[in-house]
Design an enzyme around this catalytic site. Sequence first.
Site, PDB file in Angstrom:
ATOM      1  CB  CYS A 178      -0.908  -0.009   1.225  1.00 20.00           C
ATOM      2  SG  CYS A 178      -1.835   1.528   1.444  1.00 20.00           S
ATOM      3  CG  ASP A 185      -2.188  -4.645  -0.740  1.00 21.98           C
ATOM      4  OD1 ASP A 185      -3.021  -4.854   0.149  1.00 21.98           O
ATOM      5  OD2 ASP A 185      -1.800  -3.510  -1.078  1.00 21.98           O
ATOM      6  CD  GLU A 218      -7.344  -0.218  -8.123  1.00 21.35           C
ATOM      7  OE1 GLU A 218      -8.463  -0.276  -7.585  1.00 21.35           O
ATOM      8  OE2 GLU A 218      -6.304   0.105  -7.472  1.00 21.35           O
ATOM      9  N   GLY A 247      -9.598  -6.658   5.090  1.00 26.38           N
ATOM     10  CA  GLY A 247     -10.805  -6.015   5.594  1.00 26.38           C
ATOM     11  C   GLY A 247     -12.072  -6.546   4.952  1.00 26.38           C
TER      12      GLY A 247
END
Length: 270
Positions: A178, A185, A218, A247
């Site tokens: 992130c 991630d 993305e 989450g």
Amino acid sequence: MNDNPLGKDTSYPDIYTPDLLFAIDRKDSRDQYMANETAVFHGIDIWNAWEFSWLDNSGRPVIGKLTLTFSSASEKIVESKSLKLYLNSFSNDQYQSTSKVIDLIKRDLSQLTKGDITASFETNDDNGRNQISAVKGYSIDHEEADFSHAEIMVNALRTDNNTQTEEVLYSEILRTNCPVTNQPDTGTIIIKYKGKKIHCGGLLSYINSYRGHNDFHEACVEKIFLDIKKYCQPDQLTVYARYNRRGGIDINPFRSDYEDNPENNRLWRQ
């Protein structure tokens, strides 16, 4: 990005609050790897929210998976924590029907991202469509590779100029970070192409080098697509990442220069 809730202590309202949504310009990331170039791809971003709920008219909780699909041509993306907060704000509100909820979400997110979205809702009774699937292709994860990752190793991408092929390659070691919190991630990346055979060890070295790279899901997929297109020059190319949940939401960007409408198949870590 001072209003971005990511990385900040926040409350979790459970009454519908659309003001929780926060948008990020796609252009901010694309300017770093596309400059003024025109995109050579099209695609979508599939978001699966597994913990979505609201109350029906009797007060009974309705629970299920909400799937949101954003066009890669939209001006903005929704920041993931703000979406989680927004979706949680439905949890103690009452609605007459699923369609009312879906219409509200589509309206809010279309206005936020300045692009078209689709939305659908599934419960556990919907014919088992959320069963785990396997990737159909060749795993490159046991190939010989360079596992350093101080920077993105674009020079590792290469082809066998004497061999033409059409194949699907995938790796489950994808890890990016992130750009705000530096949280990792992880996920699976799928490369489908036609053209000169891509060297599998070089591709694995390249994918591994993203372990130290900070950007949104993305943007990472778009950069991977553009690098493979530039350095391997396939005739046709699709890059599809299936990121693992954080989450309660998994994000799955799809970019291609010839395919449309990827399958939204849940993988084993999702």
